[in-house]
Design an enzyme around this catalytic site. Structure first.
Site, PDB file in Angstrom:
ATOM      1  CD  GLU A 305     -38.972-107.582 -57.993  1.00 26.65           C
ATOM      2  OE1 GLU A 305     -38.314-107.989 -57.022  1.00 26.65           O
ATOM      3  OE2 GLU A 305     -40.138-107.159 -57.871  1.00 26.65           O
ATOM      4  CE1 TYR A 392     -42.352-104.141 -51.909  1.00 25.08           C
ATOM      5  CE2 TYR A 392     -43.706-104.625 -49.991  1.00 25.08           C
ATOM      6  CZ  TYR A 392     -43.015-105.056 -51.116  1.00 25.08           C
ATOM      7  OH  TYR A 392     -43.003-106.385 -51.439  1.00 25.08           O
TER       8      TYR A 392
END
Length: 612
Positions: A305, A392
């Site tokens: 994050e 991803y």
């Protein structure tokens, strides 16, 4: 006239709003928000402007200067993916005020009653706007192509406090005349209410809008970082211990990618129903409590994050069709931060788990290979339905392939220049590739850029990670089929990641007796680490070990993170002759769905619909 995004009504011929001012009155008894949104355009506009809405009631649209009503209409039949188009007609206005209310079925909001919280005293509400759910909180051009700054006043019961992905300006009693038509003054200024005021001065895409309201406490863990959670000392203390190393990670990120542009990097640990591992809301990352593992390994989710602070939040994919630009670049950046802070072996394990996940996704998408591409076509497709590890992990592999080609020092220079060039912009795959070719001349002769971005499957020059620990674990997993379980001395230094990698590399279905023996020795079904527990329970379900069904049920009822719900529900309902497992899945969802976030409810419903 052309849409800018397959998931939005926003039109390319209309100006993008540059600022949003929100007044929101929270009504917990009805699970609704009464609100007003003042949208400002860069210049006066005459003609229509289209906004995305979902499950909103629009009561009026007015000129904020004169309060004269402006003509508006909502498309009568909601689009199942996009919601309803709110068309506003302007006559040389540069701003307009929309008065609206959310509905209890808002797809971005989860309202938790007091019994669903840790303290069981006060209710709680939080948002999850990615990918296309901001439109269910307020009308907006809900596409990452349209970035805007915002300010917000949140009127909440005085026992509760609010946090946002924005700078907290002040907390104070309500003031007469500031409701901006969101509700009447008497309600806004009623006794027992407080206003938390926020401002976000950097332009963000709407999916990064976020708030939470509840009985919140906090612990400071660094000069730029405070950990928030429900006001439970045990939860706050555990979170503070897990994330003590955050400042070190921010500094490593700055060394690698340039200045941290968001001032604060606070963390909010949400109730267990939060549907993701983490959400990179700027200044205030939202986290699942399942990342608190007691061994600081949860910091890897924080590293991901944090990495988004550069790739995703500073430079954003223009639409969800370019989602890999957010997630592939961020997964690469995360592993660089992990390598700097925790060492090469840990980063290689992380990459190895990702490699395994990518290969499994290829199997999962074998009937629809479009979604194994990096650059996808998503017209008529709900982004939540095709969410996967592909953007991803295949995205990471592509970025890593470029690094291997030109060497790390040259790649680090390229990455810093890329971030500095496009910061606070939303770009597409073509823009990235053009910048790559301009800055690394001849790269298209060395790497097949078209195959990587537009081709299906895993390109032949993708790379399985190399490390001693990784190789040893994979080789131990291969021996399991011959009945060899790892010895205690071989696993004495294993943590969650090692076990996760081991379990994910086991054959998909083995003898039930082997599964039971593995658990008897290592107690994996009861692991406090959910990655380990869920990987083991998947194996148990696919091997027909019914004695673990009670643990499966308990897990599905105590967490709402989709990373665990997806594989467990899928394992229960996939395949033939699994009547008992299918009945269990149906019953558990019937009993647990109220505790899941609306996004997670929709995902599980589509799994059950497909297989039952």
């Amino acid at each position: 006239m052309a849409p800018v995004d397959p998931h939005s009504f926003t039109d390319s011929s209309h100006p993008f709003a540059t600022h949003l001012s929100l007044s929101l009155y929270f009504e917990f008894a009805s699970s609704t928000i009464q609100g007003s949104a003042l949208l400002s355009l860069p210049t006066p506009h005459s003609g229509y402007i289209y906004l995305d809405t979902r499950s909103l009631t629009i009561s009026s649209v007015v000129d904020p200067k004169t309060l004269a009503p402006l003509p508006f209409s909502l498309s009568p039949v909601p689009d199942p993916i996009k919601g309803q188009n709110l068309t506003v007609s302007l006559s040389n206005q540069s701003s307009f005020l929309i008065v609206f209310a959310t509905s209890p079925s808002s797809s971005a909001l989860q309202w938790l009653s007091s019994p669903q919280t840790f303290n069981k005293t006060f209710p709680f509400v939080y948002t999850q706007c990615q990918s296309i759910h901001a439109r269910s909180i307020f009308p907006c051009q809900d596409t990452p192509a349209a970035r805007l700054c915002y300010s917000a006043r949140l009127n909440v019961p005085q026992q509760l406090s609010a946090v946002m992905s924005a700078r907290h300006v002040e907390r104070r009693p309500p003031v007469s005349g500031e409701a901006a038509m969101a509700c009447d003054d008497a309600l806004w200024c009623a006794e027992g209410r407080m206003v938390d005021e926020f401002t976000m001065e950097q332009p963000i895409p709407p999916y990064l809008f976020a708030f939470a309201v509840g009985e919140l406490g906090f612990r400071d863990v660094g000069p730029r970082t405070r950990v928030y959670a429900e006001s439970v000392p045990a939860v706050l203390d555990a979170a503070a211990r897990e994330f003590l190393g955050t400042e070190d990670m921010i500094r490593q990120g700055e060394k690698l990618f340039g200045p941290y542009e968001w001032e604060r990097f606070d963390l909010l640990v949400l109730p267990p129903s939060f549907p993701y591992g983490g959400m990179e809301n700027p200044r205030m990352v939202f986290l699942t409590p399942t990342v608190i593992k007691g061994d600081a390994s949860g910091a890897q989710v924080v590293a991901h994050e944090l990495a988004h602070s550069w790739t995703g939040n500073l430079i954003t994919n223009k639409t969800n069709e370019d989602f890999w630009l957010n997630e592939g670049c961020t997964t690469y950046a995360e592993r660089r931060i992990v390598e700097a802070v925790q060492g090469e072996e840990i980063a290689a394990l992380n990459t190895g788990i990702g490699w395994r996940g990518l290969n499994e996704e290829m199997e999962g998408f074998k009937d629809n290979m479009e979604f194994t591409k990096l650059k996808t076509k998503q017209e008529g497709v709900d982004p939540d339905d095709i969410y996967s590890q592909v953007p991803y992990e295949k995205g990471f592999q592509f970025i890593w392939r470029i690094e291997r080609q030109i060497g790390r020092p040259a790649f680090d220079e390229f990455l810093k220049k890329y971030i500095a060039t496009f910061k606070f912009q939303s770009i597409d795959t073509e823009t990235f590739l053009n910048f790559l070719k301009a800055n690394i001349p001849g790269i298209e002769k060395e790497i097949d850029l078209v195959l990587w971005t537009e081709g299906t499957g895993i390109p032949p020059d993708a790379f399985e990670p190399v490390s001693n620990t990784y190789a040893k674990i994979v080789s131990l997993a291969k021996e399991f089929i011959h009945g060899r379980m790892p010895r205690e001395d071989e696993v004495s230094d294993w943590h969650g990641q090692e076990w996760e990698l081991y379990l994910e590399n086991l054959p998909k279905s083995v003898e039930a007796s082997q599964v039971a023996a593995l658990d008897a020795r290592y107690r994996l079904a009861e692991s406090k680490n959910y990655e380990v527990k869920v990987a083991f329970l998947q194996l148990a379900i696919s091997s027909g070990c019914r004695e673990f069904f009670s643990e499966v049920e308990k897990t599905l009822k105590e967490v709402g993170r989709m990373k665990y719900l997806r594989p467990l529900y899928t394992a229960l309902v996939q395949g033939n002759g699994k009547e008992e497992a299918k009945i269990l899945a149906k019953r558990v969802f019937g009993e647990a769905h109220e505790c899941y976030h609306p996004i997670a409810q929709g995902v599980v419903e589509s799994i059950l619909l497909k297989h039952l």
